[in-house]
Design a protein around this motif. Structure first.
Motif, PDB file in Angstrom:
ATOM      1  N   SER A  65      -7.472   6.486  -4.344  1.00 33.17           N
ATOM      2  CA  SER A  65      -6.271   5.795  -3.872  1.00 33.17           C
ATOM      3  C   SER A  65      -6.492   5.068  -2.554  1.00 33.17           C
ATOM      4  CB  SER A  65      -5.115   6.793  -3.732  1.00 33.17           C
ATOM      5  OG  SER A  65      -5.465   7.852  -2.863  1.00 33.17           O
TER       6      SER A  65
ATOM      7  N   ALA B  75      -6.729   1.316  -2.360  1.00 38.11           N
ATOM      8  CA  ALA B  75      -5.548   0.450  -2.357  1.00 38.11           C
ATOM      9  C   ALA B  75      -5.577  -0.487  -1.160  1.00 38.11           C
ATOM     10  CB  ALA B  75      -4.278   1.295  -2.340  1.00 38.11           C
TER      11      ALA B  75
ATOM     12  N   TYR C 177       0.643   6.782  -6.929  1.00 39.00           N
ATOM     13  CA  TYR C 177      -0.297   7.900  -6.843  1.00 39.00           C
ATOM     14  C   TYR C 177       0.345   9.218  -6.426  1.00 39.00           C
ATOM     15  CZ  TYR C 177      -3.561   3.953  -6.792  1.00 39.00           C
ATOM     16  OH  TYR C 177      -4.240   2.800  -7.094  1.00 39.00           O
TER      17      TYR C 177
ATOM     18  N   LEU D  70       2.186   1.739  -3.507  1.00 36.32           N
ATOM     19  CA  LEU D  70       1.131   2.165  -4.433  1.00 36.32           C
ATOM     20  C   LEU D  70       0.794   3.645  -4.258  1.00 36.32           C
ATOM     21  CD1 LEU D  70      -1.337  -0.873  -4.298  1.00 36.32           C
ATOM     22  CD2 LEU D  70       0.072  -0.184  -6.240  1.00 36.32           C
TER      23      LEU D  70
ATOM     24  N   ALA E 266      -6.461   3.990   3.709  1.00 36.97           N
ATOM     25  CA  ALA E 266      -6.090   2.742   3.030  1.00 36.97           C
ATOM     26  C   ALA E 266      -5.404   1.778   3.998  1.00 36.97           C
ATOM     27  CB  ALA E 266      -5.179   3.042   1.848  1.00 36.97           C
TER      28      ALA E 266
ATOM     29  N   TYR F  90      -7.792  -3.266  -2.271  1.00 33.09           N
ATOM     30  CA  TYR F  90      -7.131  -3.929  -3.394  1.00 33.09           C
ATOM     31  C   TYR F  90      -6.073  -4.916  -2.910  1.00 33.09           C
ATOM     32  CZ  TYR F  90      -4.069  -4.352  -7.513  1.00 33.09           C
ATOM     33  OH  TYR F  90      -3.283  -4.823  -8.540  1.00 33.09           O
TER      34      TYR F  90
ATOM     35  N   ILE G   3       0.837  -1.210   0.000  1.00 32.87           N
ATOM     36  CA  ILE G   3       0.000   0.000   0.000  1.00 32.87           C
ATOM     37  C   ILE G   3       0.864   1.250   0.000  1.00 32.87           C
ATOM     38  CG2 ILE G   3      -1.674   1.328   1.357  1.00 32.87           C
ATOM     39  CD1 ILE G   3      -2.776  -1.416   2.332  1.00 32.87           C
TER      40      ILE G   3
ATOM     41  N   TYR H  18       5.775  -4.865  -4.081  1.00 34.61           N
ATOM     42  CA  TYR H  18       4.716  -5.106  -5.072  1.00 34.61           C
ATOM     43  C   TYR H  18       5.281  -5.745  -6.332  1.00 34.61           C
ATOM     44  CZ  TYR H  18       0.537  -4.227  -7.917  1.00 34.61           C
ATOM     45  OH  TYR H  18      -0.567  -4.369  -8.717  1.00 34.61           O
TER      46      TYR H  18
END
Length: 273
Positions: free
Chosen positions: A118, A121, A49, A44, A61, A124, A41, A251
């Motif tokens: 965002s 995330a 972002y 990301l 998030a 996600y 996270i 990631y």
């Protein structure tokens, strides 16, 4: 030190860390899986972002992820809960496939939507990692967990070296310029063979259906990696971070695992429950 050497050393260190967590039991392994979420996270939101760690979306998030992972792994542990998250994981895979194959060009509109939402995330990342943690709640979880790691990471490892040695034809140059058809085939076949041998020795007799499933998951591992490569091109970045020498970010390392975890969890649910 060459990139290959760095990559190998980093890989061995990661294997030792994962092996130690699995050896010490359920709690340590759940902790290891759980800690992946905040790291992904973070990559990301800050790198894709370009939002700060003090932003409301970043905090939301991380809160969504940490609350959900703790609740469903340590408080509300039930088959029905995991059934829901596995179904959500498969739906998420379908959405990623749609993005990979149907969105042909970079979209500024899509980029704005990604950045505005965002905070999603957290969800996600939570969905596939709950699917992964589902494996750890099985009685024979160590062997099942290791089988998944073989099935997923052998694709990437064997594809890397097969591509280096035999790669001539590009797999999908617009999405991932370095990947080759020869590397992809070598990765998938190596994954299926190694996982089948491990499965037959430590889990259950391998049937033609089992091999077909391994083949599907190994191919999906490549697809998951391609989807992440396309996302990186959407955001115009090379790696999610530089945290792991020779591999990029967390990631980058587990993108395919996040994609195949729901499929593997669904298979276990259908086969062993």
């Amino acid at each position: 030190m060459s990139n290959n050497t760095t990559r190998i050393i980093s890989g061995l260190v990661l294997i030792l860390i994962v092996g130690a967590c699995v050896y010490f039991g359920v709690t340590s392994t759940l902790f290891a899986v759980g800690i992946l979420g905040p790291l992904v996270i973070d990559e990301l939101i800050t790198n894709f972002y370009e939002q700060s760690r003090t932003s409301k979306r970043y905090i939301l998030a991380q809160t969504i992820y940490l609350t959900g992972f703790w609740f469903f792994n340590f408080y509300q542990i039930s088959e029905s809960s995991f059934t829901f998250w596995i179904s959500a994981g498969i739906l998420l895979d379908v959405l990623l496939l749609s993005y990979l194959f149907l969105v042909y060009t970079k979209s500024d509109t899509l980029l704005k939507i990604f950045k505005m939402t965002s905070w999603l995330a957290g969800l996600y990342v939570l969905i596939p990692l709950l699917c992964l943690s589902y494996v750890i709640h099985f009685p024979n979880w160590r062997n099942l967990f290791v089988a998944l790691l073989f099935l997923n990471f052998m694709v990437d490892t064997a594809a890397y070296f097969s591509g280096k040695k035999f790669g001539k034809h590009k797999l999908w140059e617009a999405v991932s310029p370095k990947k080759t058809i020869e590397g992809a085939v070598g990765g998938v076949l190596s994954s299926v063979i190694v996982t089948s041998l491990f499965w037959n020795t430590f889990i259950a007799k391998v049937t033609p259906l089992t091999v077909v499933f391994f083949l599907i998951v190994a191919c999906c591992s490549q697809v998951g990696d391609l989807a992440q490569s396309k996302l990186k091109r959407q955001f115009e970045i090379k790696d999610s971070s530089s945290l792991i020498p020779g591999h990029g970010g967390v990631y980058d390392r587990i993108d395919s695992l996040l994609f195949v975890a729901p499929l593997y969890a669904f298979y276990l649910m259908a086969t062993f429950r």
